[in-house]
Scaffold this motif. Sequence first.
Motif, mmCIF file in Angstrom:
data_model
loop_
_atom_site.group_PDB
_atom_site.id
_atom_site.type_symbol
_atom_site.label_atom_id
_atom_site.label_comp_id
_atom_site.label_asym_id
_atom_site.label_seq_id
_atom_site.Cartn_x
_atom_site.Cartn_y
_atom_site.Cartn_z
ATOM 1 N N GLU A 185 0.896 -1.057 0.046
ATOM 2 C CA GLU A 185 0.110 -0.021 0.151
ATOM 3 C C GLU A 185 1.014 1.059 -0.047
ATOM 4 O OE1 GLU A 185 -2.509 -0.494 3.416
ATOM 5 O OE2 GLU A 185 -3.839 -1.951 2.153
ATOM 6 N N ILE A 186 1.823 1.219 0.857
ATOM 7 C CA ILE A 186 2.828 2.439 0.855
ATOM 8 C C ILE A 186 3.674 2.633 -0.738
ATOM 9 C CG2 ILE A 186 5.127 3.481 1.653
ATOM 10 C CD1 ILE A 186 4.199 2.168 4.406
ATOM 11 N N GLY A 187 4.075 1.396 -1.007
ATOM 12 C CA GLY A 187 4.490 1.487 -2.544
ATOM 13 C C GLY A 187 3.613 2.056 -3.654
ATOM 14 N N ARG A 188 2.424 1.486 -3.496
ATOM 15 C CA ARG A 188 1.420 1.921 -4.587
ATOM 16 C C ARG A 188 1.035 3.344 -4.322
ATOM 17 N NH1 ARG A 188 -2.636 -3.071 -4.512
ATOM 18 N NH2 ARG A 188 -1.288 -4.289 -6.045
ATOM 19 N N ARG A 189 0.877 4.122 -2.901
ATOM 20 C CA ARG A 189 0.653 5.416 -2.821
ATOM 21 C C ARG A 189 1.896 6.210 -3.172
ATOM 22 N NH1 ARG A 189 -1.313 3.602 2.311
ATOM 23 N NH2 ARG A 189 0.776 4.563 3.229
ATOM 24 N N SER A 190 3.091 6.006 -3.441
ATOM 25 C CA SER A 190 4.308 6.613 -3.322
ATOM 26 C C SER A 190 4.748 6.741 -4.996
ATOM 27 C CB SER A 190 5.601 6.189 -2.686
ATOM 28 O OG SER A 190 5.787 5.021 -2.905
ATOM 29 N N VAL A 191 4.030 6.102 -5.866
ATOM 30 C CA VAL A 191 4.323 5.722 -7.249
ATOM 31 C C VAL A 191 3.927 7.269 -7.930
ATOM 32 C CG1 VAL A 191 3.900 4.746 -9.326
ATOM 33 C CG2 VAL A 191 4.144 3.545 -7.173
#
Length: 193
Positions: free
Chosen positions: A187-193
């Motif tokens: 979830e963090i990775g997807r939000r930071s894209v």
Amino acid sequence: MESFYKLLKIIKVIFAGIYYSLKILIIPKDITSILRLGDLLTDTKAFDHCLQRAKSDICARQLIGERYSQGGISVETIKHSPAGTLGAAVLEHMRKFKLDSYGLIMKSGVSERVYLRERQREIHDILHCVFDLDIEIKDEAKLNAIVMAQVYSPIATLIVAGSVIHTLFKSPNELPILIDSIIDGVEIGRRSV
């Protein structure tokens, strides 16, 4: 004859991949095996996808094009970082876990693939500090899940999968905590894209 040598190379890579994967499952903190497995994955279609995903970001594309590198973290260069800075946090992280600087192989003229692989390694401990993560299996899985979600890194994906397999057999009672860490990381990775 050329196709025979290609087949031999594929077989060699598969067996080396199995060997390093098994070593990592048995000894998850075996950094050398993780690095060798990452080296093997650099020349794959999965890494092509990772590279293209990274280059879809204008800033990352510029870094890749320039082959930007600080040369790795050196305790010597960050030991005088002021309190409250990222340098001080990285120094504390490295000292706390008795980590050495990663010896980069970032030479001039390296391919985009090798650059991206080495750059990911170069910033790994920095990311531990940015996301306030320990070096336990659940934390490594979370950090790699972040990278996996951002650029579809094949080595990050294997580390996440390996952490699940390792935990499943070594400490199954910790599986819910691990899964939550992985989900949070994605979830963090997807939000930071």
